[in-house]
Design an enzyme around this catalytic site. Structure first.
Site, short mmCIF file in Angstrom:
data_model
loop_
_atom_site.label_atom_id
_atom_site.label_comp_id
_atom_site.label_asym_id
_atom_site.label_seq_id
_atom_site.Cartn_x
_atom_site.Cartn_y
_atom_site.Cartn_z
N ASP A 1 0.93 2.37 3.61
CA ASP A 1 0.44 3.94 3.23
C ASP A 1 0.78 5.17 3.92
O ASP A 1 0.79 5.90 3.90
CB ASP A 1 -1.11 4.34 4.57
CG ASP A 1 -1.53 4.44 4.40
OD1 ASP A 1 -1.93 5.12 2.73
OD2 ASP A 1 -2.60 5.54 4.90
N HIS B 1 -10.63 1.42 1.04
CA HIS B 1 -10.14 2.02 2.40
C HIS B 1 -11.52 2.35 3.45
O HIS B 1 -12.90 2.48 2.71
CB HIS B 1 -10.39 3.44 2.04
CG HIS B 1 -9.56 4.78 3.40
ND1 HIS B 1 -8.87 5.30 3.49
CD2 HIS B 1 -10.98 4.40 4.07
CE1 HIS B 1 -8.78 5.78 4.43
NE2 HIS B 1 -9.84 6.28 4.15
N HIS C 1 -4.65 -0.51 5.33
CA HIS C 1 -4.37 -0.08 7.08
C HIS C 1 -5.38 -0.34 8.20
O HIS C 1 -5.40 1.12 8.54
CB HIS C 1 -4.30 1.46 6.60
CG HIS C 1 -5.36 2.44 5.69
ND1 HIS C 1 -6.59 2.24 5.42
CD2 HIS C 1 -4.76 2.97 4.59
CE1 HIS C 1 -7.04 3.06 4.84
NE2 HIS C 1 -6.39 3.37 3.66
N HIS D 1 0.88 -1.13 0.04
CA HIS D 1 0.28 0.09 0.02
C HIS D 1 0.95 1.10 -0.16
O HIS D 1 1.30 1.76 0.99
CB HIS D 1 -0.53 -0.14 1.11
CG HIS D 1 -1.34 1.18 1.39
ND1 HIS D 1 -3.15 0.49 1.63
CD2 HIS D 1 -1.31 2.58 0.90
CE1 HIS D 1 -4.03 1.81 1.39
NE2 HIS D 1 -2.97 2.86 0.58
N LYS E 1 -9.14 -0.52 -6.23
CA LYS E 1 -9.43 0.49 -4.64
C LYS E 1 -10.77 0.96 -4.55
O LYS E 1 -10.95 1.65 -5.42
CB LYS E 1 -8.44 1.39 -4.70
CG LYS E 1 -8.17 1.67 -2.92
CD LYS E 1 -7.55 1.48 -2.16
CE LYS E 1 -7.29 1.71 -0.81
NZ LYS E 1 -6.77 2.91 -0.34
N HIS F 1 1.70 5.18 -1.93
CA HIS F 1 1.35 6.58 -2.26
C HIS F 1 2.73 7.37 -3.47
O HIS F 1 3.49 7.45 -2.36
CB HIS F 1 0.17 7.61 -1.75
CG HIS F 1 -0.62 7.27 -1.01
ND1 HIS F 1 -1.83 7.81 -1.76
CD2 HIS F 1 -0.65 6.62 0.38
CE1 HIS F 1 -2.63 6.09 -1.36
NE2 HIS F 1 -2.73 5.70 0.11
C1 NCD Z 1 -3.78 9.37 1.38
C2 NCD Z 1 -3.29 10.38 1.05
O1 NCD Z 1 -2.77 11.04 1.53
O2 NCD Z 1 -3.36 9.64 0.13
N1 NCD Z 1 -3.92 9.96 3.82
C3 NCD Z 1 -3.78 9.02 4.58
O3 NCD Z 1 -3.75 9.69 5.36
N2 NCD Z 1 -3.80 7.93 4.48
C4 NCD Z 1 -4.88 8.71 1.78
C5 NCD Z 1 -5.12 7.33 2.45
O4 NCD Z 1 -4.66 5.92 2.19
O5 NCD Z 1 -6.01 7.80 3.39
ZN ZN Z 2 -3.75 5.09 1.57
#
Ligand code: NCD
Ligand code: ZN
Length: 340
Positions: free
Chosen positions: A248, A137, A175, A14, A100, A16
């Site tokens: 995450d 999520h 998460h 996971h 997702k 970003h």
């Molecule tokens: C994530 C993001 O900033 O893209 N933020 C977070 O707090 N985890 C999005 C997400 O996974 O909820």
């Molecule tokens: Zn995330």
């Protein structure tokens, strides 16, 4: 006392990575540790089609250091208008590893997410048929539900009914932050797994709120009270194949976090594996670290395990206060493990 541990190279299930300048700055941190990562599709605009995912994958590969050996695994951002045909074609073409589900309004760039499960029923049926995992999520967005309860309420209102309706759907509860989620995943009679972040293993909600408001500890789902953190540590280190590593890592520039309305997300990618190793060490569970980091994820995703190895050694890793323009998780702290 174990002073070094060698495990198969881990994967991040996971992540970003963002796009453009941020992507160029952050991707090498993940590639230093991980062989593969499930790349989240919540860009602006989101990655909703197989063509968009192909193009994004190319941009990620172009941003990688030479010979990194890192493979991005792409995901489809589901919307009320998702096209089941395109998602299945993308999966069959090897573009999509998963799709997702963001409940609309739940988190960063989720405005175009799903407003009701009924709206993606056809897509979910197609995914169930081809075995494409649904990444969830797991928070409701109802204004009347307390933010600390949104994950637990999601289980009752959305996830449990979904599993009853579609028992063949393969699901990753992303998460997880509560004892409720751990118990649900542990006992569900379904092909379900969950990712656990390093920050939810290290911090509870006090980290955000005691002694001043600390925006760099704010993420979604928000950290909960200590009993939940302890349940997560038990789940991660307890040996169940249903729990695996997903950072995450969610970088936002410092100014976007230190704001009257700060963004949710913790940038933990730079020292994620050292951070997780510290938890397993503290729990006297280093013998279970490889399963969590390198084996359970591929088993769920039906992918081969990585053949190369990494070695972590007991030793000091000093985490900088700032990496580029982003404050990393553990900023200014020293971790007790180093990666060779
Ligand atoms: C994530 C993001 O900033 O893209 N933020 C977070 O707090 N985890 C999005 C997400 O996974 O909820
Ligand atoms: Zn995330």
């Amino acid at each position: 006392m174990t002073d070094a541990i060698t495990i198969r190279r881990p994967d991040d299930w996971h992540l970003h990575l963002r796009d453009g300048e941020m992507l160029a700055k952050v991707v090498r941190h993940s590639a230093r540790q991980f062989a593969r990562a499930i790349v989240m599709p919540n860009l602006a605009p989101p990655v909703t089609t197989s063509d968009a995912a192909r193009a994004y994958r190319e941009r990620i590969i172009a941003a990688l250091p030479a010979a990194s050996g890192f493979t991005p695994l792409m995901t489809a951002y589901l919307t009320d208008d998702s096209d089941a045909g395109d998602i299945v074609a993308g999966a069959e073409a090897g573009v999509f590893t998963a799709a997702k589900l963001y409940p609309a309004g739940a988190t960063t760039n989720s405005a175009q997410g799903v407003t009701a499960i009924a709206n993606i029923r056809g897509v979910l049926e197609a995914m169930e048929k081809v075995g494409l995992p649904l990444l969830v999520h797991g928070e409701v967005t109802d204004a009347d539900i307390d933010i600390f309860d949104r994950e637990a309420v999601f289980i009752d209102r959305v996830l449990a009914p979904l599993l009853r309706d579609m028992p063949g759907l393969r699901i990753v509860f992303e998460h997880v932050t509560t004892a409720d989620a751990v118990a649900f995943v542990d006992s569900a009679d379904a092909d379900i797994a969950a990712t656990i972040t390093p920050h939810h293993l290290h911090i509870n909600r006090n980290a955000m709120l005691v002694g001043g408001i600390r925006p760099h500890a704010y993420c979604l789902p928000v950290a909960k009270r200590e009993t939940h953190r302890l349940a997560l540590r038990k789940a991660a280190t307890g040996g169940s194949p249903r729990f695996f590593l997903g950072t995450d890592s969610a970088p936002h520039e410092r100014a976007a976090k230190e704001s009257a309305c700060g963004c949710a997300g913790i940038f933990n990618a730079p020292f994620a594996i050292e951070s997780y190793a510290q938890v397993f060490d503290q729990e006297a569970a280093l013998d279970r670290f490889e399963a969590f980091a390198s084996l359970n994820g591929p088993a769920f995703y039906r992918l081969p395990v990585n053949e190369d190895r990494i070695t972590l050694r007991r030793g000091e890793t000093k985490v900088p206060d700032l990496i580029g323009d982003v404050v990393p998780f553990h900023a200014g702290d020293t971790l007790g493990w180093t990666l060779d």
